[in-house]
Design a protein around this motif. Structure first.
Motif, PDB file in Angstrom:
ATOM      1  N   LEU A 139     -83.309 -19.167 -52.003  1.00  0.00           N
ATOM      2  CA  LEU A 139     -83.871 -19.666 -53.250  1.00  0.00           C
ATOM      3  C   LEU A 139     -82.782 -19.945 -54.273  1.00  0.00           C
ATOM      4  O   LEU A 139     -83.058 -20.223 -55.430  1.00  0.00           O
ATOM      5  CB  LEU A 139     -84.862 -18.654 -53.828  1.00  0.00           C
ATOM      6  CG  LEU A 139     -86.048 -18.324 -52.937  1.00  0.00           C
ATOM      7  CD1 LEU A 139     -86.974 -17.353 -53.639  1.00  0.00           C
ATOM      8  CD2 LEU A 139     -86.813 -19.584 -52.553  1.00  0.00           C
ATOM      9  N   GLY A 140     -81.533 -19.837 -53.882  1.00  0.00           N
ATOM     10  CA  GLY A 140     -80.443 -20.046 -54.825  1.00  0.00           C
ATOM     11  C   GLY A 140     -79.891 -18.723 -55.299  1.00  0.00           C
ATOM     12  O   GLY A 140     -78.895 -18.221 -54.787  1.00  0.00           O
ATOM     13  N   ALA A 141     -80.581 -18.138 -56.296  1.00  0.00           N
ATOM     14  CA  ALA A 141     -80.095 -16.865 -56.829  1.00  0.00           C
ATOM     15  C   ALA A 141     -80.320 -15.726 -55.828  1.00  0.00           C
ATOM     16  O   ALA A 141     -79.540 -14.790 -55.746  1.00  0.00           O
ATOM     17  CB  ALA A 141     -80.805 -16.556 -58.141  1.00  0.00           C
ATOM     18  N   ASP A 142     -81.435 -15.805 -55.114  1.00  0.00           N
ATOM     19  CA  ASP A 142     -81.769 -14.762 -54.145  1.00  0.00           C
ATOM     20  C   ASP A 142     -81.988 -15.368 -52.773  1.00  0.00           C
ATOM     21  O   ASP A 142     -82.247 -16.561 -52.645  1.00  0.00           O
ATOM     22  CB  ASP A 142     -83.097 -14.083 -54.529  1.00  0.00           C
ATOM     23  CG  ASP A 142     -82.980 -13.343 -55.827  1.00  0.00           C
ATOM     24  OD1 ASP A 142     -82.020 -12.563 -55.978  1.00  0.00           O
ATOM     25  OD2 ASP A 142     -83.851 -13.559 -56.699  1.00  0.00           O
ATOM     26  N   THR A 143     -81.899 -14.505 -51.774  1.00  0.00           N
ATOM     27  CA  THR A 143     -82.301 -14.914 -50.437  1.00  0.00           C
ATOM     28  C   THR A 143     -83.324 -13.889 -49.964  1.00  0.00           C
ATOM     29  O   THR A 143     -83.079 -12.683 -50.074  1.00  0.00           O
ATOM     30  CB  THR A 143     -81.096 -14.904 -49.489  1.00  0.00           C
ATOM     31  OG1 THR A 143     -80.098 -15.769 -50.034  1.00  0.00           O
ATOM     32  CG2 THR A 143     -81.491 -15.389 -48.100  1.00  0.00           C
ATOM     33  N   PHE A 144     -84.466 -14.354 -49.510  1.00  0.00           N
ATOM     34  CA  PHE A 144     -85.446 -13.425 -48.970  1.00  0.00           C
ATOM     35  C   PHE A 144     -85.360 -13.447 -47.451  1.00  0.00           C
ATOM     36  O   PHE A 144     -85.523 -14.496 -46.830  1.00  0.00           O
ATOM     37  CB  PHE A 144     -86.860 -13.762 -49.446  1.00  0.00           C
ATOM     38  CG  PHE A 144     -87.037 -13.513 -50.911  1.00  0.00           C
ATOM     39  CD1 PHE A 144     -86.879 -12.229 -51.422  1.00  0.00           C
ATOM     40  CD2 PHE A 144     -87.315 -14.555 -51.785  1.00  0.00           C
ATOM     41  CE1 PHE A 144     -87.019 -11.984 -52.778  1.00  0.00           C
ATOM     42  CE2 PHE A 144     -87.455 -14.315 -53.140  1.00  0.00           C
ATOM     43  CZ  PHE A 144     -87.297 -13.027 -53.639  1.00  0.00           C
ATOM     44  N   CYS A 145     -85.052 -12.285 -46.869  1.00  0.00           N
ATOM     45  CA  CYS A 145     -84.892 -12.198 -45.431  1.00  0.00           C
ATOM     46  C   CYS A 145     -86.103 -11.486 -44.846  1.00  0.00           C
ATOM     47  O   CYS A 145     -86.507 -10.429 -45.343  1.00  0.00           O
ATOM     48  CB  CYS A 145     -83.651 -11.383 -45.075  1.00  0.00           C
ATOM     49  SG  CYS A 145     -82.168 -12.077 -45.796  1.00  0.00           S
ATOM     50  N   TYR A 146     -86.690 -12.078 -43.845  1.00  0.00           N
ATOM     51  CA  TYR A 146     -87.808 -11.442 -43.167  1.00  0.00           C
ATOM     52  C   TYR A 146     -87.272 -10.792 -41.906  1.00  0.00           C
ATOM     53  O   TYR A 146     -86.674 -11.474 -41.068  1.00  0.00           O
ATOM     54  CB  TYR A 146     -88.905 -12.473 -42.874  1.00  0.00           C
ATOM     55  CG  TYR A 146     -89.442 -13.048 -44.153  1.00  0.00           C
ATOM     56  CD1 TYR A 146     -90.494 -12.439 -44.820  1.00  0.00           C
ATOM     57  CD2 TYR A 146     -88.837 -14.159 -44.732  1.00  0.00           C
ATOM     58  CE1 TYR A 146     -90.948 -12.934 -46.027  1.00  0.00           C
ATOM     59  CE2 TYR A 146     -89.283 -14.665 -45.944  1.00  0.00           C
ATOM     60  CZ  TYR A 146     -90.335 -14.049 -46.584  1.00  0.00           C
ATOM     61  OH  TYR A 146     -90.784 -14.532 -47.786  1.00  0.00           O
ATOM     62  N   VAL A 147     -87.432  -9.482 -41.806  1.00  0.00           N
ATOM     63  CA  VAL A 147     -86.868  -8.773 -40.667  1.00  0.00           C
ATOM     64  C   VAL A 147     -87.974  -8.053 -39.915  1.00  0.00           C
ATOM     65  O   VAL A 147     -89.019  -7.725 -40.480  1.00  0.00           O
ATOM     66  CB  VAL A 147     -85.792  -7.751 -41.118  1.00  0.00           C
ATOM     67  CG1 VAL A 147     -84.684  -8.433 -41.900  1.00  0.00           C
ATOM     68  CG2 VAL A 147     -86.415  -6.631 -41.931  1.00  0.00           C
ATOM     69  N   GLU A 148     -87.740  -7.853 -38.619  1.00  0.00           N
ATOM     70  CA  GLU A 148     -88.743  -7.217 -37.784  1.00  0.00           C
ATOM     71  C   GLU A 148     -88.122  -5.983 -37.151  1.00  0.00           C
ATOM     72  O   GLU A 148     -87.040  -6.054 -36.570  1.00  0.00           O
ATOM     73  CB  GLU A 148     -89.187  -8.215 -36.710  1.00  0.00           C
ATOM     74  CG  GLU A 148     -90.548  -7.929 -36.138  1.00  0.00           C
ATOM     75  CD  GLU A 148     -90.937  -8.997 -35.121  1.00  0.00           C
ATOM     76  OE1 GLU A 148     -91.220 -10.135 -35.543  1.00  0.00           O
ATOM     77  OE2 GLU A 148     -90.929  -8.688 -33.924  1.00  0.00           O
ATOM     78  N   THR A 149     -88.830  -4.858 -37.256  1.00  0.00           N
ATOM     79  CA  THR A 149     -88.304  -3.638 -36.645  1.00  0.00           C
ATOM     80  C   THR A 149     -88.638  -3.643 -35.154  1.00  0.00           C
ATOM     81  O   THR A 149     -89.400  -4.496 -34.691  1.00  0.00           O
ATOM     82  CB  THR A 149     -88.937  -2.387 -37.282  1.00  0.00           C
ATOM     83  OG1 THR A 149     -90.331  -2.407 -36.956  1.00  0.00           O
ATOM     84  CG2 THR A 149     -88.767  -2.383 -38.780  1.00  0.00           C
ATOM     85  N   ALA A 150     -88.105  -2.676 -34.448  1.00  0.00           N
ATOM     86  CA  ALA A 150     -88.358  -2.582 -33.003  1.00  0.00           C
ATOM     87  C   ALA A 150     -89.860  -2.459 -32.737  1.00  0.00           C
ATOM     88  O   ALA A 150     -90.356  -2.871 -31.697  1.00  0.00           O
ATOM     89  CB  ALA A 150     -87.610  -1.389 -32.436  1.00  0.00           C
ATOM     90  N   ASP A 151     -90.590  -1.893 -33.709  1.00  0.00           N
ATOM     91  CA  ASP A 151     -92.022  -1.658 -33.540  1.00  0.00           C
ATOM     92  C   ASP A 151     -92.874  -2.820 -34.067  1.00  0.00           C
ATOM     93  O   ASP A 151     -94.056  -2.644 -34.356  1.00  0.00           O
ATOM     94  CB  ASP A 151     -92.384  -0.364 -34.292  1.00  0.00           C
ATOM     95  CG  ASP A 151     -93.451   0.416 -33.554  1.00  0.00           C
ATOM     96  OD1 ASP A 151     -93.502   0.304 -32.311  1.00  0.00           O
ATOM     97  OD2 ASP A 151     -94.229   1.119 -34.221  1.00  0.00           O
ATOM     98  N   GLN A 152     -92.242  -4.004 -34.229  1.00  0.00           N
ATOM     99  CA  GLN A 152     -92.927  -5.204 -34.717  1.00  0.00           C
ATOM    100  C   GLN A 152     -93.478  -5.064 -36.134  1.00  0.00           C
ATOM    101  O   GLN A 152     -94.451  -5.720 -36.491  1.00  0.00           O
ATOM    102  CB  GLN A 152     -94.074  -5.620 -33.785  1.00  0.00           C
ATOM    103  CG  GLN A 152     -93.695  -6.710 -32.804  1.00  0.00           C
ATOM    104  CD  GLN A 152     -93.228  -6.133 -31.501  1.00  0.00           C
ATOM    105  OE1 GLN A 152     -93.943  -5.326 -30.905  1.00  0.00           O
ATOM    106  NE2 GLN A 152     -92.038  -6.503 -31.060  1.00  0.00           N
ATOM    107  N   GLU A 153     -92.887  -4.192 -36.925  1.00  0.00           N
ATOM    108  CA  GLU A 153     -93.292  -4.117 -38.317  1.00  0.00           C
ATOM    109  C   GLU A 153     -92.404  -5.077 -39.105  1.00  0.00           C
ATOM    110  O   GLU A 153     -91.200  -5.114 -38.912  1.00  0.00           O
ATOM    111  CB  GLU A 153     -93.135  -2.690 -38.841  1.00  0.00           C
ATOM    112  CG  GLU A 153     -94.146  -1.741 -38.215  1.00  0.00           C
ATOM    113  CD  GLU A 153     -93.856  -0.282 -38.521  1.00  0.00           C
ATOM    114  OE1 GLU A 153     -94.781   0.410 -38.925  1.00  0.00           O
ATOM    115  OE2 GLU A 153     -92.702   0.140 -38.345  1.00  0.00           O
TER     116      GLU A 153
END
Ligand SMILES: Nc1ncnc2c1ncn2[C@@H]1O[C@H](COP(=O)(O)OP(=O)(O)O)[C@@H](O)[C@H]1O
Ligand SMILES: [Mg+2]
Lengths: 277, 366
Positions: free
Chosen positions: B308-322
């Motif tokens: 988004l420019g100032a921020d980056t939103f990262c979507y991460v997945e744990t081993a348990d699919q959370e």
């Protein structure tokens, strides 16, 4: 192969022609009546019918001397406008409450109201005649106004209901919060917004009243008889006089035709309210 | 004065209870926002206050006077509708003066009031136009103008900005905040947009399925949500939730283990928790940090990132699919699918019991 543009032009042409054909078909009887009213009784009967003839005003002069046209015309005007006015007075609040304060039973009530129109009027002729006789409403304008109001009310309510349904409820609620009483809400917001619908309902009611013949023939004799009764009196046992009958019919239709002509813009706008908007 | 008190208010539509017993106090001059997911009954509650819907049971008081069954016209409230609901047959001037004309106020005074409102809302050049000749933003301003000329006890707004485009929405939001300052009026504002709620409100009322979940200032809701619903609803991007198991309850907090085995101690009171009972850990994107995979025992995979420019939103997945969202710096770059480590700011994490209630903190973080 036709191009897209040519297809469109062809369609416009075909639709246009169709409209003309329908319009001519609808107009033809009126045209023929008008033509016949200027023929002599002899010409009117001739077979094959004549399209070219020497016009005469004889029929109109005869009608004028034989009956008091203005007496009947006045009755028609008073009764039509009276019934339309009274009908509106009842139909507007009814349609308002049905459109904006709908309950589980609103749809059913509307259907029931309309279903009364499916009853043949002759089915209630005797009881209504007797009631009218008992309360002294026979051959009175008041009586006719009452009966016309009642027979047109379902259609008026139904029409107004459809128009009112088109109006966003929010607008009336805004008026309510602005401090408007129900009366002010109807008069200052609802009616001005639904002008088109009101106008076409008014017109339809006027036309229906003007042309109504069943009740006027059965409930009036002379003093309250409207134009439809006058026309009927010309198809008498002495035989049919086509030319005179046409003349009197022309005279009976003319006012409402002219009136309709002048208000057709309103009428078209009102009738196409939902479609175009 | 305009204090509104609602007591055990209920509304039933066709056998369905839509408002399920609401108690609420709104103080003079407050800007109160009702927020909640679509269909939760926000508009219904507002319309009950306005008198546009009949109350099934319960009471509404305005300054100690009961108004539960009083006609809307007599409540002295003004409402701005989502659809604007302007009178299409009247000019802007007439739209604004309608209420005053009905009240029989002197012509001169009406004119002055309308001109004043037009000045505040910059509507002066449009006064003689009909609504259909106005843009969405201008119509919205007329709708607000129609309310402010009346100096009502309370202003009611039902999602007034949702028909505007994004840029105009931000501008009108600021204007509304300014108006609230300038008029010093009591306002109740309904929205499904929690950003509007956070930016405008003195007091936010979070509604869910016809019930009040929590009432509080925007920051109270952000820092101290009472349950998982409020925690997930307030804040963008949303709080992430992880399944966890109680390892031990100590004086300093509750030690829990995540499904990946990573253990954290959260400083909350957990006397009623048993060892081994199921809880949920909640963590906001801004309280997570991405580290090298080797630096943390809490491992995950990067699925998508939005710059988004100032921020980056990262979507991460744990081993348990959370799935969790992480807020990273604007210049953050990493290949999708990379293995990463995650670091939690434990001071800022929330713990919810098996009833989704928030466990109280032992020490309030600053
Ligand atoms: N007049 C009504 N008749 C029946 N159900 C209604 C009526 N108004 C609202 N509802 C129902 O009440 C619920 C809440 O509606 P509403 O208050 O408009 O929600 P929102 O929070 O999105 O504003 C919805 O499920 C809706 O279907
Ligand atoms: Mg709503």
């Amino acid at each position: 192969m036709l191009t897209l543009k040519q297809t469109r032009q062809l369609r416009t042409f075909l639709l246009g022609s169709l409209a003309w054909i329908v319009a001519l078909l609808v107009f033809f009887p009126i045209f023929w009546m008008l033509l016949t009213s200027f023929k002599t009784e002899l010409d009117a009967f001739s077979s094959p019918p004549q399209l070219f003839f020497t016009p005469t005003f004889e029929n109109y002069i005869q009608v004028d001397s034989r009956s008091n046209y203005f007496h009947y015309a006045m009755n028609s005007v008073v009764v039509s406008f009276g019934a339309t006015f009274l009908g509106m007075l009842l139909a507007i609040p009814a349609a308002y409450s049905m459109a904006f304060f709908e309950t589980k039973r609103t749809k059913g009530t509307l259907l029931w109201m309309l279903s009364t129109k499916m009853l043949p009027p002759v089915g209630v002729l005797v009881p209504i005649y007797l009631i009218f006789k008992d309360v002294g409403l026979l051959d009175t304008r008041t009586g006719l106004i009452l009966i016309y109001t009642l027979i047109n009310l379902p259609i008026m309510v139904w029409m107004l209901y459809t128009y009112f349904k088109e109006i966003p409820k929010d607008i009336l609620e805004a008026a309510r919060l602005d401090g408007a009483t129900p009366m002010q809400e109807i008069l200052r917001v609802l009616l001005p917004i639904s002008k088109g619908g009101i106008a076409s309902t008014l017109l339809l009611s006027l036309i229906l009243c003007w042309n109504e013949a069943f009740w006027s023939l059965n409930l009036t004799a002379s003093s309250a008889a409207p134009l439809t009764a006058l026309v009927a009196s010309y198809s008498s046992p002495e035989g049919l006089f086509w030319a005179k009958l046409s003349a009197v019919s022309t005279l009976a239709c003319a006012p409402i035709l002219i009136f309709g002509w002048f208000s057709q813009k309103q009428l078209v706008r009102g009738l196409s309210f939902g479609a175009v908007k | 004065m305009s204090d509104l008190t609602i007591k055990n208010l209920k509304k039933v539509f066709e056998g369905l209870e839509i408002i399920k017993g609401i108690d609420l106090d709104i103080r003079d001059h407050e800007f109160v926002v009702f927020v909640g997911p679509s269909g939760c009954g926000k508009s219904t509650l507002l319309r009950l206050i306005a008198g546009l819907e009949e109350v099934t049971s319960g009471h509404i008081y305005l300054d100690d006077k009961e108004i539960t069954d009083i006609a809307p016209a007599k409540r002295d409230l003004a409402m701005v509708f989502q659809t604007y609901a302007l009178y299409p047959h009247m000019t802007v001037r007439k739209n604004m003066s309608f209420a005053l004309d009905l009240a029989g106020i002197d012509k001169k005074e009406v004119e002055a009031k309308v001109n004043e409102a037009a000045r505040i809302l910059e509507l002066e050049p449009l006064l003689e136009r009909k609504p259909k000749a106005l843009s969405g933003g201008q119509r919205q301003r007329v709708a607000i103008g129609r309310a402010i000329v009346r100096h009502p006890k309370i202003f009611l707004f039902d999602e007034p900005l949702s028909n505007l485009d994004a840029a105009l929405r931000v501008q009108m939001r600021l204007e509304l905040a300014r108006l609230h300052q300038e008029l010093n009026a009591t306002m109740i504002y309904v929205t499904h947009d929690q950003v509007e709620a956070m930016t405008l409100a003195d007091k936010v009322v979070v509604l869910n399925a016809g019930r009040v979940e929590q009432v509080g200032s925007p920051l109270t809701l952000y820092h101290h949500p009472v349950n998982r619903f409020v925690a997930g609803f307030i804040g963008t991007p949303k709080m992430g939730f992880l399944k966890a198991k109680v390892e031990s309850v100590n004086a300093g907090g509750v030690l829990v283990s995540l499904s990946c085995g990573h253990q954290v101690e959260i400083a909350v009171k957990g006397e009623h928790l048993q060892r081994g009972s199921r809880v949920t850990l909640g963590v906001r994107p801004e309280h997570l940090r991405i580290t090298a995979a080797s630096d943390s025992t809490f491992k995950a995979k990067l699925t998508v990132s939005e710059h988004l420019g100032a921020d980056t939103f990262c979507y991460v997945e744990t081993a348990d699919q959370e799935v969790l969202t992480v807020r990273a710096a604007g210049h953050f770059q990493m290949k999708f699918g990379s293995d990463i480590g995650l670091e939690l700011d434990v001071q800022q994490c929330h713990l919810f019991d098996d009833q989704d209630r928030t466990l109280a903190r032992i020490t309030t973080p600053l």
